[in-house]
Design an enzyme around this catalytic site. Sequence first.
Site, mmCIF file in Angstrom:
data_model
loop_
_atom_site.group_PDB
_atom_site.id
_atom_site.type_symbol
_atom_site.label_atom_id
_atom_site.label_comp_id
_atom_site.label_asym_id
_atom_site.label_seq_id
_atom_site.Cartn_x
_atom_site.Cartn_y
_atom_site.Cartn_z
ATOM 1 N N ASP A 15 0.841 -1.203 0.000
ATOM 2 C CA ASP A 15 0.000 0.000 0.000
ATOM 3 C C ASP A 15 0.875 1.251 0.000
ATOM 4 O OD1 ASP A 15 -2.283 1.506 0.068
ATOM 5 O OD2 ASP A 15 -2.845 0.981 2.126
ATOM 6 N N HIS A 32 2.906 3.358 -8.997
ATOM 7 C CA HIS A 32 2.699 1.934 -9.283
ATOM 8 C C HIS A 32 3.907 1.348 -10.015
ATOM 9 C CE1 HIS A 32 -1.269 2.240 -7.745
ATOM 10 N NE2 HIS A 32 -1.773 2.940 -8.746
ATOM 11 N N LEU A 127 10.636 -20.652 -4.561
ATOM 12 C CA LEU A 127 9.587 -19.805 -3.975
ATOM 13 C C LEU A 127 8.355 -19.854 -4.865
ATOM 14 C CD1 LEU A 127 8.999 -17.400 -1.860
ATOM 15 C CD2 LEU A 127 9.462 -15.891 -3.796
HETATM 16 C C1 FPP Z 1 -1.805 0.296 -3.339
HETATM 17 O O1 FPP Z 1 -1.314 1.600 -3.445
HETATM 18 C C2 FPP Z 1 -1.373 -0.510 -4.433
HETATM 19 C C3 FPP Z 1 -2.195 -1.072 -5.366
HETATM 20 C C4 FPP Z 1 -3.649 -0.913 -5.388
HETATM 21 C C5 FPP Z 1 -1.675 -1.893 -6.424
HETATM 22 C C6 FPP Z 1 -0.418 -2.627 -6.134
HETATM 23 C C7 FPP Z 1 0.369 -2.651 -7.376
HETATM 24 C C8 FPP Z 1 1.721 -2.647 -7.460
HETATM 25 C C9 FPP Z 1 2.588 -2.709 -6.285
HETATM 26 C C10 FPP Z 1 2.438 -2.544 -8.753
HETATM 27 C C11 FPP Z 1 2.125 -3.572 -9.761
HETATM 28 C C12 FPP Z 1 2.067 -4.948 -9.274
HETATM 29 C C13 FPP Z 1 2.749 -5.977 -9.815
HETATM 30 C C14 FPP Z 1 2.566 -7.343 -9.279
HETATM 31 C C15 FPP Z 1 3.677 -5.798 -10.928
HETATM 32 P P1 FPP Z 1 -2.387 2.776 -3.543
HETATM 33 O O2 FPP Z 1 -2.511 3.153 -4.966
HETATM 34 O O3 FPP Z 1 -3.670 2.348 -2.905
HETATM 35 O O4 FPP Z 1 -1.657 3.867 -2.737
HETATM 36 P P2 FPP Z 1 -2.363 5.060 -1.914
HETATM 37 O O5 FPP Z 1 -3.146 4.398 -0.805
HETATM 38 O O6 FPP Z 1 -1.201 5.833 -1.421
HETATM 39 O O7 FPP Z 1 -3.230 5.811 -2.870
#
Ligand code: FPP
Length: 228
Positions: A15, A32, A127
């Site tokens: 997150d 992201h 893994l």
């Molecule tokens: C949360 O941050 C993250 C997500 C909803 C998506 C997770 C995706 C990635 C880590 C990158 C792509 C994944 C892979 C497997 C290649 P948020 O956008 O909710 O952050 P915020 O709460 O600060 O808005």
Amino acid sequence: MKQPNTLRHLAVIMDGNGRWANERGLKRTKGHEEGAERVRDITTYCALHPTIESLTLYAFSTENWKRPKMEVDFLMRLLDRYLTNEIPVYMEHNVRLEVIGDIDRFSKKLQKTIAKVKGTTANNTSLTQVLALNYGSRDEIIRAVNRVIDAGEAVTEESLGAALDTPYVDADLLVRTSGEQRLSNYLLWQLSYAEFIFTDTLWPDFKPDELETLIDQYEGRERRFGGI
Ligand code: FPP
């Protein structure tokens, strides 16, 4: 002397990508992209770790469809690009890809990429990287209950556990980044006896060094599993 806990299954809620980007005056999508780099670093660390067998990462929840279409589309393209480019890394570190969640809603192209990477990495043994994609724990449990009923079996802990998207492996430790302290419909069944650690670090800043410190914390905790 007390033996340290063994960490076999690590679950992570990644997150804070959006906040990381906002803090730098960048678009959320940049967060992201940087987050995807950490997915690689953390996966590699776990593949080299002596006891970790599974790493489950929350990459896209059933609720994430509520985000603006542009961000959802970006995340889908990023995932496709990541998986396609990552095959040599999965092979180098002996990592197998598994997916939990209902990916029927994803484009045929992305579904094909996922199937290809799963197939190519199927025999890797260091893994298992489990990506939770269009994943919601209630959705997974409901689908599992229906599978058991359709098979004409009795609903028991064993039959339901086996009918989950991946045959159920108890998670030992949940890490959530970015300071939020909630589960967000993640692995409700598998986390029943897990230890939880919340860190304020935003996911794009979360490096293997910090994970190592958190694993040390986990290893020193007392786990009683309901006993005394
Ligand atoms: C949360 O941050 C993250 C997500 C909803 C998506 C997770 C995706 C990635 C880590 C990158 C792509 C994944 C892979 C497997 C290649 P948020 O956008 O909710 O952050 P915020 O709460 O600060 O808005």
